[in-house]
Design an enzyme around this catalytic site. Structure first.
Site, PDB file in Angstrom:
ATOM      1  N   PRO A  35       0.834  -1.210   0.000  1.00 20.20           N
ATOM      2  CA  PRO A  35       0.000   0.000   0.000  1.00 20.20           C
ATOM      3  C   PRO A  35       0.869   1.260   0.000  1.00 20.20           C
ATOM      4  O   PRO A  35       1.862   1.333   0.717  1.00 20.20           O
ATOM      5  CB  PRO A  35      -0.779  -0.117   1.312  1.00 20.20           C
ATOM      6  CG  PRO A  35      -0.680  -1.533   1.711  1.00 20.20           C
ATOM      7  CD  PRO A  35       0.612  -2.047   1.165  1.00 20.20           C
ATOM      8  N   GLU A  36       0.493   2.210  -0.836  1.00 22.29           N
ATOM      9  CA  GLU A  36       1.203   3.490  -0.899  1.00 22.29           C
ATOM     10  C   GLU A  36       0.290   4.582  -0.335  1.00 22.29           C
ATOM     11  O   GLU A  36      -0.770   4.282   0.212  1.00 22.29           O
ATOM     12  CB  GLU A  36       1.599   3.790  -2.357  1.00 22.29           C
ATOM     13  CG  GLU A  36       2.463   2.689  -2.984  1.00 22.29           C
ATOM     14  CD  GLU A  36       2.856   2.977  -4.428  1.00 22.29           C
ATOM     15  OE1 GLU A  36       2.992   4.155  -4.783  1.00 22.29           O
ATOM     16  OE2 GLU A  36       3.025   2.015  -5.193  1.00 22.29           O
TER      17      GLU A  36
ATOM     18  N   LYS B  44       3.318   6.609   4.761  1.00 15.35           N
ATOM     19  CA  LYS B  44       2.526   5.376   4.689  1.00 15.35           C
ATOM     20  C   LYS B  44       2.161   4.864   6.078  1.00 15.35           C
ATOM     21  O   LYS B  44       1.767   3.713   6.242  1.00 15.35           O
ATOM     22  CB  LYS B  44       3.306   4.306   3.915  1.00 15.35           C
ATOM     23  CG  LYS B  44       3.657   4.723   2.479  1.00 15.35           C
ATOM     24  CD  LYS B  44       4.521   3.662   1.802  1.00 15.35           C
ATOM     25  CE  LYS B  44       5.240   4.235   0.599  1.00 15.35           C
ATOM     26  NZ  LYS B  44       6.260   3.299   0.068  1.00 15.35           N
TER      27      LYS B  44
ATOM     28  N   ARG C 214      13.809  -2.369  -8.834  1.00 13.23           N
ATOM     29  CA  ARG C 214      12.355  -2.327  -8.896  1.00 13.23           C
ATOM     30  C   ARG C 214      11.889  -2.426 -10.341  1.00 13.23           C
ATOM     31  O   ARG C 214      12.451  -1.778 -11.224  1.00 13.23           O
ATOM     32  CB  ARG C 214      11.821  -1.011  -8.293  1.00 13.23           C
ATOM     33  CG  ARG C 214      12.324  -0.709  -6.899  1.00 13.23           C
ATOM     34  CD  ARG C 214      11.874  -1.734  -5.875  1.00 13.23           C
ATOM     35  NE  ARG C 214      10.440  -1.752  -5.710  1.00 13.23           N
ATOM     36  CZ  ARG C 214       9.775  -0.994  -4.845  1.00 13.23           C
ATOM     37  NH1 ARG C 214      10.407  -0.148  -4.068  1.00 13.23           N
ATOM     38  NH2 ARG C 214       8.459  -1.085  -4.751  1.00 13.23           N
TER      39      ARG C 214
END
Ligand SMILES: [Zn+2]
Length: 289
Positions: free
Chosen positions: A2-3, A58, A274
């Site tokens: 989750p961002e 976050k 990434r």
């Protein structure tokens, strides 16, 4: 993971159910998630009322009232230490942390790691398949969040502030934007989306951006995050449910599919370990960094 938009959505959904409520019990089934310890989290939160639920980067943050009831601390002791608040509960979902209400019917429930009982009789469950999430109690907010960078949706996130963050650091844009000490809350999905919208390549060198490109990047970051919050975030798997933003992503998860703007196939690169999604036409490679 989750961002910012997913965490913001969770906070908005929990807020009416948590603000004003008091924790009556904390059950932990996974000791390593609690910081500094299960006992310290329990001692810190049980009996205390949540005065405010909010988000920083976050982190989900709950400000707690100093209950100071009988058997706790004398007025003198309170005055001598943290007299006006009861500390903060901070939760970082990391890879797969999520909340669920125990009274939600007909719901398959797995990987329960903790439970928070409230004074209205409800039980809030905390589930976490990957076990990386953290449940933190602290009286020193800065010790946890002090190193975090600027909030991209706050007024302070001006072109000048972004310019300050980008210049003086000859770094590739993507790893720089993912660095939580520079800008807080961006992760892999929204960094790729913002760079696409700004027409900037993820490996472009931060200090070579023009003022116009910086303004474009700032506008793109804010637009992408706001749109994602409007759609309740992005849902790919059960780590985060209920989001609709996945339907509107331009590059993330679209490798091989035609760019929505120019029809060039989206490429998937590996940048700073990434997976990174770019349109090679809309985001020309400048290779300067
Ligand atoms: Zn394109």
């Amino acid at each position: 993971m989750p961002e910012l938009p997913e965490v913001e959505t969770i906070v908005q959904a929990l807020r009416p159910h948590l603000e004003g409520r008091r924790f009556t019990r904390y059950i932990s089934r996974w000791a390593k998630q609690a910081v500094p310890s299960t006992a310290a989290v329990r001692r810190g939160i049980v009996g205390r009322r949540i005065t405010r639920l909010w988000r920083r980067a976050k982190f989900i943050a709950a400000d707690l009232e100093d209950s100071g009831g009988p058997g706790r601390r004398s007025r003198g002791e309170r005055a001598a230490s943290d007299q006006h608040f009861g500390g903060h509960l901070l939760i970082h979902l990391r890879m797969s942390g999520r909340f669920d209400w125990a009274d939600r019917p007909n719901h398959k429930r797995r990987h329960i790691r903790a439970a928070f009982d409230l004074d209205d009789g409800r039980r809030l469950l905390f589930c976490d398949m990957r076990k990386f999430a953290k449940i933190i109690y602290t009286t020193e907010l800065d010790a946890v969040t002090g190193q975090l960078g600027i909030e991209p949706l706050e007024r302070q996130f001006t072109a000048t502030a972004l310019e300050r963050a980008l210049y003086g650091r000859a770094r590739q844009l993507k790893p720089l934007l993912l660095d939580q000490t520079v800008i807080a809350g961006l992760g892999n999905i929204y960094t790729d989306e913002a760079l696409f919208q700004a027409g900037l390549h993820p490996t472009a060198c931060s200090e070579r951006l023009s003022r116009e490109e910086i303004e474009r990047l700032r506008t793109a970051i804010r637009a992408v995050l706001r749109k994602a919050i409007r759609h309740r975030g992005t849902s790919f798997d059960e780590a985060y449910l209920g989001g609709g933003m996945q339907k509107y992503l331009d590059v993330y998860g679209r490798a091989g599919l035609p760019c929505r703007r120019c029809k060039t196939p989206i490429e998937r690169l590996r940048i700073a370990q990434r997976g990174t999604h770019v349109c090679p036409n809309c985001q020309p490679f400048d290779g300067k960094c």
